[in-house]
Write a protein that holds these residues in place. Structure first.
Motif, PDB file in Angstrom:
ATOM      1  N   CYS A  17       4.189   0.894  -1.460  1.00  0.00           N
ATOM      2  CA  CYS A  17       3.596   0.867  -2.788  1.00  0.00           C
ATOM      3  C   CYS A  17       4.378   1.751  -3.778  1.00  0.00           C
ATOM      4  O   CYS A  17       4.954   2.760  -3.413  1.00  0.00           O
ATOM      5  CB  CYS A  17       2.164   1.258  -2.501  1.00  0.00           C
ATOM      6  SG  CYS A  17       1.215   2.179  -3.533  1.00  0.00           S
ATOM      7  N   PRO A  19       3.823   4.001  -6.217  1.00  0.00           N
ATOM      8  CA  PRO A  19       3.651   5.443  -6.389  1.00  0.00           C
ATOM      9  C   PRO A  19       4.269   6.287  -5.268  1.00  0.00           C
ATOM     10  O   PRO A  19       4.591   7.461  -5.482  1.00  0.00           O
ATOM     11  CB  PRO A  19       2.131   5.617  -6.410  1.00  0.00           C
ATOM     12  CG  PRO A  19       1.602   4.305  -6.871  1.00  0.00           C
ATOM     13  CD  PRO A  19       2.536   3.289  -6.304  1.00  0.00           C
ATOM     14  N   CYS A  42      -5.790   6.238  -3.002  1.00  0.00           N
ATOM     15  CA  CYS A  42      -4.363   5.963  -3.225  1.00  0.00           C
ATOM     16  C   CYS A  42      -3.547   7.201  -2.882  1.00  0.00           C
ATOM     17  O   CYS A  42      -2.565   7.146  -2.141  1.00  0.00           O
ATOM     18  CB  CYS A  42      -4.114   5.596  -4.687  1.00  0.00           C
ATOM     19  SG  CYS A  42      -4.924   4.085  -5.214  1.00  0.00           S
ATOM     20  N   TYR A  45      -3.271   7.916   0.778  1.00  0.00           N
ATOM     21  CA  TYR A  45      -2.349   6.994   1.457  1.00  0.00           C
ATOM     22  C   TYR A  45      -0.889   7.384   1.193  1.00  0.00           C
ATOM     23  O   TYR A  45      -0.054   7.445   2.107  1.00  0.00           O
ATOM     24  CB  TYR A  45      -2.639   5.557   0.983  1.00  0.00           C
ATOM     25  CG  TYR A  45      -1.546   4.574   1.258  1.00  0.00           C
ATOM     26  CD1 TYR A  45      -0.997   4.433   2.536  1.00  0.00           C
ATOM     27  CD2 TYR A  45      -1.035   3.766   0.243  1.00  0.00           C
ATOM     28  CE1 TYR A  45       0.025   3.528   2.773  1.00  0.00           C
ATOM     29  CE2 TYR A  45      -0.017   2.863   0.484  1.00  0.00           C
ATOM     30  CZ  TYR A  45       0.514   2.751   1.748  1.00  0.00           C
ATOM     31  OH  TYR A  45       1.526   1.864   1.984  1.00  0.00           O
ATOM     32  N   HIS A  46      -0.579   7.695  -0.078  1.00  0.00           N
ATOM     33  CA  HIS A  46       0.807   8.018  -0.423  1.00  0.00           C
ATOM     34  C   HIS A  46       1.237   9.315   0.252  1.00  0.00           C
ATOM     35  O   HIS A  46       2.338   9.418   0.805  1.00  0.00           O
ATOM     36  CB  HIS A  46       0.965   8.137  -1.943  1.00  0.00           C
ATOM     37  CG  HIS A  46       0.461   6.919  -2.670  1.00  0.00           C
ATOM     38  ND1 HIS A  46      -0.098   6.965  -3.912  1.00  0.00           N
ATOM     39  CD2 HIS A  46       0.415   5.623  -2.273  1.00  0.00           C
ATOM     40  CE1 HIS A  46      -0.455   5.738  -4.276  1.00  0.00           C
ATOM     41  NE2 HIS A  46      -0.161   4.920  -3.298  1.00  0.00           N
ATOM     42  N   THR A  99      -1.593   4.466 -10.915  1.00  0.00           N
ATOM     43  CA  THR A  99      -1.891   3.607  -9.764  1.00  0.00           C
ATOM     44  C   THR A  99      -2.400   2.270 -10.301  1.00  0.00           C
ATOM     45  O   THR A  99      -2.560   2.106 -11.518  1.00  0.00           O
ATOM     46  CB  THR A  99      -2.986   4.231  -8.875  1.00  0.00           C
ATOM     47  OG1 THR A  99      -4.174   4.332  -9.673  1.00  0.00           O
ATOM     48  CG2 THR A  99      -2.595   5.587  -8.340  1.00  0.00           C
ATOM     49  N   CYS A 100      -2.702   1.347  -9.408  1.00  0.00           N
ATOM     50  CA  CYS A 100      -3.191   0.032  -9.837  1.00  0.00           C
ATOM     51  C   CYS A 100      -4.423   0.179 -10.737  1.00  0.00           C
ATOM     52  O   CYS A 100      -4.541  -0.482 -11.759  1.00  0.00           O
ATOM     53  CB  CYS A 100      -3.553  -0.815  -8.623  1.00  0.00           C
ATOM     54  SG  CYS A 100      -2.163  -1.152  -7.552  1.00  0.00           S
ATOM     55  N   SER A 135       1.086  -0.846  -8.793  1.00  0.00           N
ATOM     56  CA  SER A 135       1.709  -1.322  -7.558  1.00  0.00           C
ATOM     57  C   SER A 135       1.581  -2.818  -7.359  1.00  0.00           C
ATOM     58  O   SER A 135       2.085  -3.354  -6.385  1.00  0.00           O
ATOM     59  CB  SER A 135       1.149  -0.573  -6.353  1.00  0.00           C
ATOM     60  OG  SER A 135       2.134  -0.541  -5.358  1.00  0.00           O
TER      61      SER A 135
HETATM   62  S1  SF4 Z   1      -4.517   0.502  -5.037  1.00  0.00           S
HETATM   63 FE1  SF4 Z   1      -2.392   0.171  -5.729  1.00  0.00          FE
HETATM   64  S2  SF4 Z   1      -1.535   2.218  -6.000  1.00  0.00           S
HETATM   65 FE2  SF4 Z   1      -3.379   2.444  -4.754  1.00  0.00          FE
HETATM   66  S3  SF4 Z   1      -2.619   2.389  -2.623  1.00  0.00           S
HETATM   67 FE3  SF4 Z   1      -3.237   0.278  -3.205  1.00  0.00          FE
HETATM   68  S4  SF4 Z   1      -1.337  -0.686  -3.926  1.00  0.00           S
HETATM   69 FE4  SF4 Z   1      -0.992   1.535  -3.930  1.00  0.00          FE
END
Ligand code: SF4
Length: 451
Positions: A17, A19, A42, A45-46, A99-100, A135
């Motif tokens: 993704c 970010p 988000c 996860y990142h 983010t999204c 993303s």
């Molecule tokens: S919502 Fe978007 S920015 Fe957040 S983890 Fe999912 S793909 Fe990535």
């Protein structure tokens, strides 16, 4: 196997993704805290993807959107976050990426930052920079490219001074690769500013003492001086091209956009470009390292020759890797990237002209397609990130881990794959995989001690 064309469905993507790339680039600024403007999930996860890849605790803040922010926008959350972060953690820079969710709402980050400034939430000498990273477009590579360009937009300054230094934008590579690029420049006697620079941040030594902001990362003074440099060398057009072009437009610093220096030819071009810009001769140490790489190929060519390879990863990596493999007579026949890149397919076609097999290239493509191709046309080796281990297990094919993310092995943070020394490590890994398999499958009478 019949392969049905898919346009609207991705299965097992060969990317992550946006970010994540922005967060990684931000960690290459000294004393910078990345900030994820969106929900906690988000950011978690990142951070966890980067932490699992680098085996280092990756710090980042979040605007922690809940229902209210999701409906009314995240201004109040971000202003509060900026205040909290500068008060509690005291970074020099907060690097905000979206983010999204915050992109879908349409939050205007520069306007929110101006509000925080007007409210006195940003102390003197401290900075908030930003990049937009929805993303649903782009990938970790474009997120990295965007944050690197933001570093230029916010910090590069042209004072009119002519500094005897060259900027290097290293591309989406490991901290070890960034350290290796700096080491090569030092050997050549060239002063450089490398940005972003995650060496000393995500491969820092264990000292027994936790430091929120380790000593690595490009400093703000160095970053500011990039506007007065002689030139910029951008390594990897997809990840580094936008920052180099932005610096050219903003400060008239001419740029050379090269492919990542992986393997003989791409490293030769990198060394030669540094040599020409700086007007220096290449020292013996560098020539010796090239000679050692060549010696490995000479000694072990019989094992490389004619091996068919499947590759998945980022476009900048795959172009240079393909060139390297073809130069040692290995045949990349299935090549998939999840990151759209304009010239990728044409460049791969050009590099694989001498491959005596049909070459499949997908941009963008996914790992499901790669698996289908492998079923139809098997390979001797696969190279790519950890997610390829499922195909490797299903098809009983050796896998060399390369690229991002690598979640189940170590070494990538400490040992480079760029430059001549990095090329030696890559060849060692490739040879280990090929020879292990040869040993495993050898009948008793062909089980050799010396290879
Ligand atoms: S919502 Fe978007 S920015 Fe957040 S983890 Fe999912 S793909 Fe990535």
């Amino acid at each position: 196997m019949e392969i049905i064309e898919r346009k609207h469905l991705t299965i097992n993507p060969a990317k992550t993704c946006q970010p994540i790339g922005a967060m990684y680039a931000a960690l290459g600024i000294h004393a910078c805290l990345p900030h994820s403007h969106g929900s906690q999930g988000c950011c978690a996860y990142h951070r966890s993807t980067l932490t699992r890849h680098y085996k280092e605790p990756v710090m980042a803040a979040t605007s922690s959107f809940t229902e209210g922010a999701s409906v009314f926008g995240g201004q109040a959350n971000l202003v509060q976050a900026i205040d909290n972060i500068f008060t509690i953690y005291k970074p020099d820079v907060i690097a905000v990426h979206t983010t999204c969710l915050s992109e879908t709402i349409g939050d205007d980050i520069p306007q929110i930052v101006r509000k925080a400034q007007a409210d006195g939430k940003i102390p003197d000498g401290k900075y908030v920079i930003h990049v937009n990273t929805p993303s649903y477009v782009g990938t970790h590579v474009t997120g990295f490219a965007g944050m690197t360009k933001a570093m230029v937009d916010y910090f590069s300054t042209c004072t009119g001074a002519q500094l005897e230094q060259i900027n290097i934008v290293p591309g989406y590579v490991e901290p070890s690769d960034m350290a290796e690029l700096k080491r090569m420049a030092r050997l050549l006697g060239v002063k450089t500013v490398l940005f972003p620079d995650t060496s000393g941040v995500l491969n820092r030594p264990q000292t027994g003492r936790y430091e929120m902001f380790p000593k690595g990362g490009v400093t703000l003074d160095a970053m500011s001086s990039t506007g007065d440099s002689m030139a910029t060398i951008a390594l990897g057009p997809t990840a580094s091209g936008p920052a180099a072009r932005a610096l050219d437009s903003k400060c008239n610093v001419p740029c050379e956009i090269l492919e990542l220096p992986i393997g003989f030819k791409a490293t030769d071009r990198f060394v030669d470009t540094l040599r020409k810009i700086a007007g220096i001769n290449v020292p013996d140490e560098v020539n010796d390292e090239r000679g050692q790489l060549l010696d490995i190929v000479t000694d072990m060519h019989q094992y490389f020759y004619g091996k068919k390879v499947a590759l998945a990863g980022d476009p900048d990596h795959l172009v240079s890797l393909t060139e390297f493999l073809v130069s040692i007579d290995m045949w990349p026949i299935h090549i998939v990237t999840g990151t759209p890149s304009k010239k990728f397919k044409a460049r791969i076609r050009e590099l694989t002209q001498q491959v005596p097999h049909q070459v499949n290239v997908a941009c963008p493509g996914d790992l499901f397609l790669l698996h289908q191709w492998i079923k139809n046309q098997p390979v001797d080796l696969m190279m790519g990130n950890t997610y390829l281990k499922y195909i490797a297990r299903d098809e009983d094919i050796p896998l060399v881990r390369f690229g991002f993310p690598i979640l189940d092995r170590i070494g990538h943070s400490y040992f480079p794959t760029v430059g001549y020394v990095g090329g030696m490590r890559l060849l060692e890994k490739i040879l280990d995989a090929i020879l292990e398999r040869k040993d495993r499958d050898a009948p008793e009478e062909c089980f050799e001690l010396v290879m």
